[in-house]
Design an enzyme around this catalytic site. Structure first.
Site, mmCIF file in Angstrom:
data_model
loop_
_atom_site.group_PDB
_atom_site.id
_atom_site.type_symbol
_atom_site.label_atom_id
_atom_site.label_comp_id
_atom_site.label_asym_id
_atom_site.label_seq_id
_atom_site.Cartn_x
_atom_site.Cartn_y
_atom_site.Cartn_z
ATOM 1 N N HIS A 229 0.814 -1.213 0.000
ATOM 2 C CA HIS A 229 0.000 0.000 0.000
ATOM 3 C C HIS A 229 0.850 1.267 0.000
ATOM 4 O O HIS A 229 0.329 2.377 0.133
ATOM 5 C CB HIS A 229 -0.905 -0.039 1.245
ATOM 6 N N LYS A 231 3.169 4.451 -1.159
ATOM 7 C CA LYS A 231 3.209 5.394 -2.281
ATOM 8 C C LYS A 231 4.458 6.251 -2.118
ATOM 9 O O LYS A 231 4.569 7.021 -1.161
ATOM 10 C CB LYS A 231 1.977 6.301 -2.294
ATOM 11 N N ASP A 236 17.182 10.397 -7.699
ATOM 12 C CA ASP A 236 18.629 10.573 -7.526
ATOM 13 C C ASP A 236 19.091 10.404 -6.085
ATOM 14 O O ASP A 236 20.176 10.873 -5.722
ATOM 15 C CB ASP A 236 19.078 11.945 -8.046
ATOM 16 N N HIS A 429 -9.306 11.322 2.434
ATOM 17 C CA HIS A 429 -8.443 10.159 2.260
ATOM 18 C C HIS A 429 -7.113 10.368 2.973
ATOM 19 O O HIS A 429 -6.183 9.571 2.841
ATOM 20 C CB HIS A 429 -8.213 9.921 0.754
ATOM 21 N N LYS A 431 -4.154 10.549 5.685
ATOM 22 C CA LYS A 431 -3.664 9.794 6.832
ATOM 23 C C LYS A 431 -2.640 10.677 7.535
ATOM 24 O O LYS A 431 -1.495 10.809 7.089
ATOM 25 C CB LYS A 431 -2.995 8.487 6.398
ATOM 26 N N ASP A 436 0.697 17.309 19.833
ATOM 27 C CA ASP A 436 1.061 18.581 20.465
ATOM 28 C C ASP A 436 1.509 19.571 19.392
ATOM 29 O O ASP A 436 0.887 19.672 18.332
ATOM 30 C CB ASP A 436 2.162 18.355 21.512
#
Length: 511
Positions: A229, A231, A236, A429, A431, A436
């Protein structure tokens, strides 16, 4: 005589059916015994035992597809490659691990708590840029790829053959034709609808493309329940982009229920990029069983980068566009890589360590809300300490079973006095976790069982005041675009919504 032949055929058919039934029941019995030894939780083990004994015809195939929680062979693949490519494997270990079972930091900050629990090193002197939503992400992604001089590594769960997908492919192809090494990994389950000609076009142009292929080896034939999952893009060994977005038009708010797809990503320059590169290298070793000879691990003199603009990072004009935040930050980070090949439940440990480190604020944004019992306890403890605990989830479904199961946990959190907000300004969508004024985590990990235990995931924990301020401002706006959905604690209406939620919760371990 004919009736004797027919009788003989019936006898052999009957014996065959009886033998098949007996074999299924014997296999179910031994599978039930196997579940008692290997299933992660006692509750799940009981459920599988009951199912296997009472409904073996249905439960037996489901058990061997869905019950496994440990990905076999991933670590062995790295060891195998390490026999012939010792330098690269040593670099992966150096970039991603610190000595296990010992205190490697002073535990003076939430970042150090997370890094110490995960046995992952902290990198210094990084630059971060928060990318809000799809346009900022895709524009930055393509710009970074176009500036590559030596190599591009890319890894995504979903690729679409649409406008954005073609733009991404064109950027990779253009670099490959200019002699840049371009390697791409994709998850074969996430890309089930990807046409074969999309991959073939990349291959024909010289792009090295591999499916992650969780089903390698005879032991793994049924491992379709695991997903890669992650991404990420690395250019370089100096620049990287990670987050929660896949490659497709829907992630720009097109062809979905809402006009806006709310997501966050991070553009990174600094030491942390080599750690993200190490994540790709491990996945590539599993998929291709070979080395990355061109990779810069910082243990040799890197080739000159001719593009001065690339060396300097984004221009001031690019930094002030409306699709990304206006500040670049410099600070510390820990790359948090988790997955079913881990010996310990590292994704749950990452969340638990972050939650336990919170003293005044704990804001969580997740599209899927199915926390396990340990995280419910951690959230309850944070609330008991007087921490401002808030959870942000979608108001519209992306995946119906997970969406329905989330209502159950929304009401459980209400009993603990923890507010849950549903986002109404688009499809959420994102995450993200904000601790703090000290730590922000952004990446691909959802707060559900699949991300916690079944998926290969990637988050980055960032300690930098300017970046954290950007994240806090973005989340504050998200909460303003949301409604406190579990304030009155009323049950769902109508009755079939409650029934759907109850059924979805039963399947939460595999959602």
């Amino acid at each position: 005589m004919d009736w004797l032949v027919e009788s003989s055929k019936l006898t052999w058919t009957s014996w065959g059916i009886a033998a098949s039934i007996l074999l299924i029941h014997v296999a179910a019995f031994f599978s039930a015994f196997h579940s008692l030894q290997h299933v992660r939780t006692s509750q799940a083990a009981v459920a599988w035992v009951v199912g296997l004994i009472t409904l073996p015809y249905l439960s037996l195939p489901m058990y061997w597809i869905f019950a496994r929680h440990r990905f076999e062979g991933y670590r062995e693949a790295i060891r195998e490659v390490g026999n012939t490519h010792e330098r690269s494997v040593a670099a992966i270990r150096r970039e991603l691990t610190t000595p296990a079972d010992c205190q490697s930091t002073n535990l003076n900050s939430p970042l150090e708590h997370v890094a110490d629990v995960l046995d992952t090193p902290i990198s210094e002197g990084n630059e971060f840029r928060l990318l809000i939503d799809g346009d900022a992400f895709f524009d930055t992604l393509v710009q970074q790829i176009q500036r590559a001089r030596r190599y591009v590594y890319a890894e995504f769960y979903i690729l679409r053959d649409d406008e954005v997908g073609k733009r991404f492919a064109d950027a990779l192809i253009e670099r490959a034709r200019e002699g840049v090494v371009v390697r791409l990994l994709y998850d074969e389950v996430g890309c089930l609808r990807l046409p074969g000609q999309y991959v073939q076009r990349l291959l024909d142009a010289g792009v090295d493309v591999h499916a992650f292929n969780t089903r390698q080896g005879w032991v793994n034939r049924l491992q379709i329940n695991f997903r890669n999952h992650r991404k990420l893009v690395v250019v370089d060994g100096r620049h990287a982009v990670i987050g929660g977005l896949n490659i497709g038009d829907e992630y720009r708010g097109k062809n979905v229920w809402k006009d806006r797809w709310r997501d966050s990503s991070v553009a990174i320059t600094g030491q942390a990029t080599r750690k993200i590169q190490a994540v790709f290298a491990g996945d590539y070793y599993w998929a291709a069983r070979t080395n990355l000879p061109e990779a810069d691990w910082g243990d040799r003199e890197p080739e000159a980068v001719q593009d001065s603009e690339h060396q300097a990072g984004p221009s001031s004009e690019q930094r002030t566009t409306s699709t990304s935040t206006a500040t670049d930050a410099r600070g510390r980070a820990a790359v948090c890589t988790t997955g079913p090949a881990d010996i310990r439940p590292r994704a749950a440990m990452m969340f638990a360590a972050a939650i336990q480190a919170a003293r005044s604020r704990l804001w969580i944004s997740t599209p899927y809300l199915i926390p396990d019992e340990s995280l419910m306890v951690a959230l309850s403890m944070a609330k008991a300490r007087g921490v401002d605990v808030r959870v942000l989830i979608p108001a519209v479904p992306d995946e119906w079973p997970v969406f329905l199961a989330g209502y159950h946990y929304e009401h459980e959190l209400a009993e603990l006095g923890i507010p849950v907000f549903r986002y109404y300004a688009g499809m959420l969508h994102q995450k993200a976790v904000l601790i703090d004024d000290s730590l922000a985590l952004i990446g691909s990990t959802n707060l559900d069982n699949r991300s916690l235990y079944l998926n290969f995931e990637l988050m980055i924990a960032i300690e930098d005041s300017l970046f954290i301020d950007d994240v806090a401002k973005a989340l504050s706006q998200d909460f303003r675009d949301s409604r406190h959905s579990n304030h009155d604690r009323k049950p769902l209406r109508p009755w079939f919504a409650r029934a759907g939620t109850a059924v979805a919760r039963l399947f939460s371990p595999v959602l």
